[in-house]
Scaffold this motif. Sequence first.
Motif, PDB file in Angstrom:
ATOM      1  N   ALA A 149       7.042  22.812  -3.911  1.00 40.90           N
ATOM      2  CA  ALA A 149       6.724  21.483  -3.098  1.00 40.90           C
ATOM      3  C   ALA A 149       7.167  20.120  -3.599  1.00 40.90           C
ATOM      4  O   ALA A 149       7.896  20.224  -4.546  1.00 40.90           O
ATOM      5  CB  ALA A 149       5.188  21.467  -3.378  1.00 40.90           C
ATOM      6  N   VAL A 150       6.934  19.152  -2.704  1.00 39.43           N
ATOM      7  CA  VAL A 150       7.704  17.909  -2.932  1.00 39.43           C
ATOM      8  C   VAL A 150       6.814  16.737  -2.820  1.00 39.43           C
ATOM      9  O   VAL A 150       5.786  16.885  -1.796  1.00 39.43           O
ATOM     10  CB  VAL A 150       8.816  17.675  -1.956  1.00 39.43           C
ATOM     11  CG1 VAL A 150       9.308  16.293  -2.374  1.00 39.43           C
ATOM     12  CG2 VAL A 150      10.020  18.700  -2.091  1.00 39.43           C
ATOM     13  N   ASN A 151       6.720  15.888  -3.667  1.00 38.64           N
ATOM     14  CA  ASN A 151       5.918  14.568  -3.762  1.00 38.64           C
ATOM     15  C   ASN A 151       6.767  13.482  -3.079  1.00 38.64           C
ATOM     16  O   ASN A 151       7.847  13.027  -3.462  1.00 38.64           O
ATOM     17  CB  ASN A 151       5.455  14.309  -4.967  1.00 38.64           C
ATOM     18  CG  ASN A 151       4.532  13.095  -5.033  1.00 38.64           C
ATOM     19  OD1 ASN A 151       4.211  12.243  -4.168  1.00 38.64           O
ATOM     20  ND2 ASN A 151       3.840  12.922  -6.054  1.00 38.64           N
ATOM     21  N   ILE A 152       6.301  12.912  -1.987  1.00 42.45           N
ATOM     22  CA  ILE A 152       6.988  11.918  -1.139  1.00 42.45           C
ATOM     23  C   ILE A 152       6.090  10.681  -1.029  1.00 42.45           C
ATOM     24  O   ILE A 152       4.920  10.593  -0.718  1.00 42.45           O
ATOM     25  CB  ILE A 152       7.520  12.086   0.283  1.00 42.45           C
ATOM     26  CG1 ILE A 152       8.206  13.570   0.444  1.00 42.45           C
ATOM     27  CG2 ILE A 152       8.191  11.012   0.869  1.00 42.45           C
ATOM     28  CD1 ILE A 152       8.469  14.185   1.652  1.00 42.45           C
ATOM     29  N   THR A 153       6.818   9.409  -1.413  1.00 38.89           N
ATOM     30  CA  THR A 153       5.918   8.043  -1.619  1.00 38.89           C
ATOM     31  C   THR A 153       6.350   7.442  -0.179  1.00 38.89           C
ATOM     32  O   THR A 153       7.188   7.047   0.049  1.00 38.89           O
ATOM     33  CB  THR A 153       6.239   7.428  -2.639  1.00 38.89           C
ATOM     34  OG1 THR A 153       5.784   8.002  -3.908  1.00 38.89           O
ATOM     35  CG2 THR A 153       5.301   6.117  -2.469  1.00 38.89           C
ATOM     36  N   MET A 207       0.833  -1.179   0.018  1.00 37.73           N
ATOM     37  CA  MET A 207      -0.094   0.042  -0.155  1.00 37.73           C
ATOM     38  C   MET A 207       0.910   1.293  -0.006  1.00 37.73           C
ATOM     39  O   MET A 207       1.305   1.631   1.102  1.00 37.73           O
ATOM     40  CB  MET A 207      -0.905   0.014   1.244  1.00 37.73           C
ATOM     41  CG  MET A 207      -1.567   1.272   1.411  1.00 37.73           C
ATOM     42  SD  MET A 207      -3.000   1.741   0.250  1.00 37.73           S
ATOM     43  CE  MET A 207      -4.294   0.442   0.621  1.00 37.73           C
ATOM     44  N   PRO A 208       1.139   2.019  -1.194  1.00 32.04           N
ATOM     45  CA  PRO A 208       1.791   2.965  -1.198  1.00 32.04           C
ATOM     46  C   PRO A 208       1.024   4.428  -0.688  1.00 32.04           C
ATOM     47  O   PRO A 208      -0.091   4.229  -1.125  1.00 32.04           O
ATOM     48  CB  PRO A 208       2.290   3.244  -2.659  1.00 32.04           C
ATOM     49  CG  PRO A 208       1.216   2.799  -3.242  1.00 32.04           C
ATOM     50  CD  PRO A 208       0.916   1.337  -2.681  1.00 32.04           C
ATOM     51  N   VAL A 209       1.360   5.206  -0.140  1.00 31.38           N
ATOM     52  CA  VAL A 209       0.765   6.459   0.384  1.00 31.38           C
ATOM     53  C   VAL A 209       1.437   7.580  -0.333  1.00 31.38           C
ATOM     54  O   VAL A 209       2.628   7.729  -0.088  1.00 31.38           O
ATOM     55  CB  VAL A 209       0.485   6.497   1.745  1.00 31.38           C
ATOM     56  CG1 VAL A 209      -0.027   7.977   2.237  1.00 31.38           C
ATOM     57  CG2 VAL A 209      -0.127   5.500   2.259  1.00 31.38           C
ATOM     58  N   MET A 210       0.767   8.455  -1.136  1.00 22.55           N
ATOM     59  CA  MET A 210       1.060   9.680  -1.733  1.00 22.55           C
ATOM     60  C   MET A 210       1.115  10.823  -0.667  1.00 22.55           C
ATOM     61  O   MET A 210      -0.020  10.935  -0.241  1.00 22.55           O
ATOM     62  CB  MET A 210       0.448   9.945  -2.902  1.00 22.55           C
ATOM     63  CG  MET A 210       0.982  11.318  -3.681  1.00 22.55           C
ATOM     64  SD  MET A 210       0.025  11.881  -5.142  1.00 22.55           S
ATOM     65  CE  MET A 210       0.464  10.632  -6.282  1.00 22.55           C
ATOM     66  N   MET A 211       2.329  11.661  -0.403  1.00 23.48           N
ATOM     67  CA  MET A 211       2.141  12.685   0.199  1.00 23.48           C
ATOM     68  C   MET A 211       2.884  13.771  -0.183  1.00 23.48           C
ATOM     69  O   MET A 211       4.214  13.542  -0.530  1.00 23.48           O
ATOM     70  CB  MET A 211       2.639  12.311   1.793  1.00 23.48           C
ATOM     71  CG  MET A 211       2.479  13.374   2.676  1.00 23.48           C
ATOM     72  SD  MET A 211       3.212  13.083   4.471  1.00 23.48           S
ATOM     73  CE  MET A 211       4.972  13.233   4.334  1.00 23.48           C
ATOM     74  N   LEU A 212       2.417  15.034  -0.323  1.00 19.29           N
ATOM     75  CA  LEU A 212       3.099  16.183  -0.939  1.00 19.29           C
ATOM     76  C   LEU A 212       3.266  17.075   0.314  1.00 19.29           C
ATOM     77  O   LEU A 212       2.665  17.161   1.147  1.00 19.29           O
ATOM     78  CB  LEU A 212       2.186  16.917  -1.922  1.00 19.29           C
ATOM     79  CG  LEU A 212       2.569  16.549  -3.264  1.00 19.29           C
ATOM     80  CD1 LEU A 212       1.638  14.990  -3.541  1.00 19.29           C
ATOM     81  CD2 LEU A 212       2.417  17.377  -4.477  1.00 19.29           C
ATOM     82  N   THR A 213       4.564  17.582   0.334  1.00 21.49           N
ATOM     83  CA  THR A 213       4.885  18.613   1.283  1.00 21.49           C
ATOM     84  C   THR A 213       5.264  20.263   0.745  1.00 21.49           C
ATOM     85  O   THR A 213       5.676  19.881  -0.141  1.00 21.49           O
ATOM     86  CB  THR A 213       5.954  18.374   2.042  1.00 21.49           C
ATOM     87  OG1 THR A 213       7.220  18.252   1.229  1.00 21.49           O
ATOM     88  CG2 THR A 213       5.968  16.996   2.702  1.00 21.49           C
ATOM     89  N   ALA A 214       4.772  21.013   1.375  1.00 17.39           N
ATOM     90  CA  ALA A 214       4.965  22.379   1.173  1.00 17.39           C
ATOM     91  C   ALA A 214       5.465  23.121   2.446  1.00 17.39           C
ATOM     92  O   ALA A 214       4.245  23.477   3.360  1.00 17.39           O
ATOM     93  CB  ALA A 214       4.012  23.078   0.309  1.00 17.39           C
ATOM     94  N   GLY A 215       6.734  23.306   2.593  1.00 17.05           N
ATOM     95  CA  GLY A 215       6.905  23.820   4.104  1.00 17.05           C
ATOM     96  C   GLY A 215       6.567  22.973   5.177  1.00 17.05           C
ATOM     97  O   GLY A 215       6.958  21.741   5.143  1.00 17.05           O
TER      98      GLY A 215
END
Length: 332
Positions: free
Chosen positions: A284-288, A151-159
């Motif tokens: 921003a960054v996309n982190i799996t 189960m991958p989970v997509m998370m984006l971060t900005a600051g």
Amino acid sequence: MTTTAAADQPPRLAVTSGEPAGIGPDVCLELAAGAWPAELVVLADAGLLAERARLLGKKSDLPTYDPTGPALAGRICLLPIPAAAPVEPGRLNPANADYVLALLRRAADGCRDGEFAAMITAPVHKGIIIDAGTAFSGHTEFLAKRSGAAMPVMMLTAGSLRVALATTHLPLAAVPAAVTRERLTQVLTILDRDLRERFAIDAPHILVCGLNPHAGEGGHLGREEIEIIEPCLTALREQGLNLAGPLPADTLFTPARLQTADAVLAMYHDQGLPVLKYAGFGHAVNITLGLPIVRTSVDHGTALDLAGTGRADAGSLRAAIQAALDIVARHG
């Protein structure tokens, strides 16, 4: 082949150049302007990078990657993977779809085998890969399958803002059926675990969006909150997770709510990501999450109209590399 560098050596990171007709090669070339505390290995067709560098008025004399030697901080080198067909900036070619996937396979396998400490991905074009005959819904799902993650989970971060998704690349009509108690349990468990392990947050406070307007308005605007989301949150709270919700998405993303939150879980792609990208698009960054490897990515698409023009911004790629370095430093 050597394994990931020892503690006294800098990490070695793989950077995939993405769709060759897009801005991936352009922003990879911009990395030479930085002073990185790691060795960056760019995966790309050598001729493509040379031609794109010529268009941009840049040098493309990256040394060829040597997997047998030690990693050197600040070195940027090329792991050449040949494209199947000539590349014209801005013009997609399905003949190169498997080349794009070959970049991902090589980087993912290198991370799995300990050759690379992390992989950072430039954007791909999902449509052209599908048109070429490969079922492909995105990096997240491809890398999960390649690495054996359930189960991958997509998370984006900005600051300080972190937004994870309960569902990823689905048509909106398919979202309600996909929001199940089982899926939410898995996603929230992974999100809580990776916030602790990869971000060093001791007791993550996670805000959970409702699916419907006004979080269902007590069942008058949908019953998913009552029948699925709230029972899931109750059970997870009993296991020690610090969860708030289900909350109306239109009031969740306010400063008063977010100042005490470590992450937000949105139910679907366009519920959470417009807010995140408004807050930090271009940086921003996309982190799996949920993978046995570290993978970060840019927050933008292939921008075919900007390829080869010199107008592409490498800010998000730089941020993605820094995010990968931070995770590697904290988590190893």
